[in-house]
Design a protein around this motif. Sequence first.
Motif, PDB file in Angstrom:
ATOM      1  N   GLY A 142      69.417  96.428  99.053  1.00 41.93           N
ATOM      2  CA  GLY A 142      70.667  96.738  98.355  1.00 41.93           C
ATOM      3  C   GLY A 142      71.879  96.345  99.187  1.00 41.93           C
ATOM      4  N   THR A 145      72.159  92.626  99.220  1.00 44.09           N
ATOM      5  CA  THR A 145      72.629  92.135  97.915  1.00 44.09           C
ATOM      6  C   THR A 145      74.140  92.311  97.776  1.00 44.09           C
ATOM      7  N   ARG A 146      74.665  93.447  98.227  1.00 47.09           N
ATOM      8  CA  ARG A 146      76.111  93.675  98.141  1.00 47.09           C
ATOM      9  C   ARG A 146      76.857  92.672  99.016  1.00 47.09           C
ATOM     10  N   ALA A 208      75.673 100.523  89.384  1.00 48.88           N
ATOM     11  CA  ALA A 208      76.324  99.403  90.080  1.00 48.88           C
ATOM     12  C   ALA A 208      77.817  99.378  89.803  1.00 48.88           C
ATOM     13  N   ASN A 212      79.122 100.052  93.183  1.00 49.05           N
ATOM     14  CA  ASN A 212      79.083  98.637  93.586  1.00 49.05           C
ATOM     15  C   ASN A 212      77.678  98.108  93.811  1.00 49.05           C
ATOM     16  N   VAL A 213      76.635  98.962  93.959  1.00 52.57           N
ATOM     17  CA  VAL A 213      75.269  98.479  94.159  1.00 52.57           C
ATOM     18  C   VAL A 213      74.302  99.531  93.623  1.00 52.57           C
ATOM     19  N   THR A 235      67.534  95.026  92.839  1.00 55.13           N
ATOM     20  CA  THR A 235      68.868  95.498  93.250  1.00 55.13           C
ATOM     21  C   THR A 235      69.916  94.813  92.378  1.00 55.13           C
ATOM     22  N   ALA A 237      74.247  94.387  92.272  1.00 51.62           N
ATOM     23  CA  ALA A 237      75.535  94.599  92.952  1.00 51.62           C
ATOM     24  C   ALA A 237      76.660  94.016  92.108  1.00 51.62           C
ATOM     25  N   TYR A 252      77.525  90.790  87.703  1.00 52.63           N
ATOM     26  CA  TYR A 252      76.688  91.443  88.720  1.00 52.63           C
ATOM     27  C   TYR A 252      75.722  90.401  89.304  1.00 52.63           C
TER      28      TYR A 252
END
Length: 762
Positions: A142, A145-146, A208, A212-213, A235, A237, A252
Amino acid sequence: MTKVARWGWVITLVTLTGVAGVLAFVLIVGTTSERGFFERHYNWLYWVNVAVAAVLTLVILTAAVRLVVRVRRGRFGSRLLLKLAGIFALVGIVPGVMIYTVSYQFVNRSIETWFDVRLASALEAGLNLGRGTLDAMVTDLGIKTRDAADQLAESNTPQLLGLERVRDKLGARTVALVGGNGQILLESGGDTRQLTPDRPSSTMLRQARGGNVASQLEGMEDETAALQGGAQIRTLALLPNTELRLGLGERYLMVIQRIPASMLTNALAVQTANAEYQQRSLERVGLRRMYLGTLTLVLILATFAALLLAVTLGNQLARPLLMLADGMRLVAQGDLSVRPVLASRDELGGLTRSFADMTGQLADARAQVSHTVVELDAARTHLQTILDNLTAGVLVIDADGHLETVNPGATRILRLPLSAYIGRPLADLAPLAEFSAALDQRFEQHLGRDSGERDMDRELWQDSFELKLDPKQDPLTLLVRGAPLPQAARLVVFDDISEVVSAQRSAAWSEVARRLAHEIKNPLTPIQLSAERMQHKLEAKLEGADQAMLVRSVATIVNQVQAMKQLVNEFRDYARLPSAQLKPLDLNELIHEVLSLYAEPQEKGRLAADLASNLPLIKGDASQLRQVIHNLVQNALDAVHERPDGHVAVRSSLSVTEGGTPRSVRLHIVDNGPGFAEKVLKRAFEPYVTTKAKGTGLGLAVVKKIADEHGARISLRNLHPASDAGSPPDGSQEAVVTGAQVSLSFSNLAPATEPGAQAAKT
């Protein structure tokens, strides 16, 4: 508190007491009984719990079915009650379910502590290690990914290339760009067995969007599928929006990564070992089921209590709302009668009172509106009646130049079917094309002036127009007034002033005649006397041809002077007609007196009288009326002079009202001559309008003045075959004329009691 509410609270208290008693019994038995008690009595305890749960479930289902039946039957307020009950039930059930879940875990773990602690701890440690490792992988993916979403938003590389780089960097199976609604916008990598990767759930999208995630572990439910590659980490983000463009929406970054096979194998091995351990503890399953059954019973009891409270409180809250809804429904149907209100002091009671006040105000407003509408209809009817009875013509023209309103006066004056042209331009009527253009020009001139000038004229303009509807007839002289109306409409009001113009022309001729009579008459007598004196002095001194020439010349002068005197006398009579001395007189007797001067035409059958008997006396001047009758009879005889079968009829008649009361005495002079020309009919009573070769054109003008002095109405018309009216039977102007008729209507009748009336009769 109502009866239903009291019963609801009683049942709720009984239910809660039962739940407390069951819990106390189970706890006491569990702490004091010897080992194996629950295994020996498991069956009947289990079925007791099932029976209690079934009874409570049946009660709940019965209440639910009744509510659903009410909704399907369309009972008013049932949907609102269902909604309120559902809300309160949800509020009561959700905490119960959460407590049940926690208690379920607690019972399971408590019972497990009674077994081999070391093995259980080892298995639990293995399971926790596996879970922790997976959770760490999920958290790490996660975070990555962000970070990748932030880098992807800041980079200027194409999106597909950026996704490919992210996929290589993270070692993921699939990297995709997802829209705000979960739609896959762009994808890199992926499972070859699927055309597109699975869309993220709405829960992940919300997580998300808020944090944000979002991350989750998938595919661990089925061991076989997990070993075949179905276990994965997903995941999601939020992709920052660095482009200042409207309508781009949220995007996203979704990353899907498979769990390594070795880690997955170890985790599943620990899980299998723990399952085998539990399988070996079947002798303790009865105890666990007992506790779980008790917890389930408590959950059902709590659910029952929550639903009961939901129905009770829903009824309490729904009652004023249903009252308001019923009132609104009745108001929508037009019923504004007085509404009941709640006596409570809370906001809902105040709302019902406010609604009742509003309904009363609406009823008053509707009554006022109805009264206003009635007054408006009466005013509209009154205005329409006035328009229908106006002698003036009224036209309303809209902003597009189309005819909007026409009154009967306009149709009568113009003698055109204006009503058939409503909604069409006025210029569509060929005789009114020039009149329409003149009106448009006059309005444009009026509206083009300064506002100060328009204010001084009060937004009105007035002008006269000559309208020629038929080339064979004299033009109409119209006095037209115009005014602008709202929404660019135009109001046109006009009067036929042809008779007024004719009267003005007659007055002007009267003044001219008076002055000419004065100026011409003075030298006539000296001229005649001088000529006669010359003849007297010179006739004896001349002989032969000279004497004859003198006599002829003097005779000519004298004759012309006499003719001039006659013309001057007619001028004088027209200009200085003496005021009528109105006295009671017998019209028939006056007619006989005048006709006695026409013995020869009567003997030849060219003149006849047809007089009604027992006519009432009229008020009139005998000398003036004698002149009128003489003039009209002589004109009629002159008209039939060249016809061998010429005939003139003098008739009198009486017009009465519906009640039989005398209205007027009428005099008709009818002949079978050539009639009046169309142009003469309009101007027959003006001075110097005549069809005779030697006529002066003052006869009918004098007749008209005498008729006006007597308050009588005079009319001329031509006669046509098979028609007693003055217009052709087929409406054609070219129909044959068989004669003419002059009519006088005397409405000024002498009362029988008036002095002189009896003497006139005798």
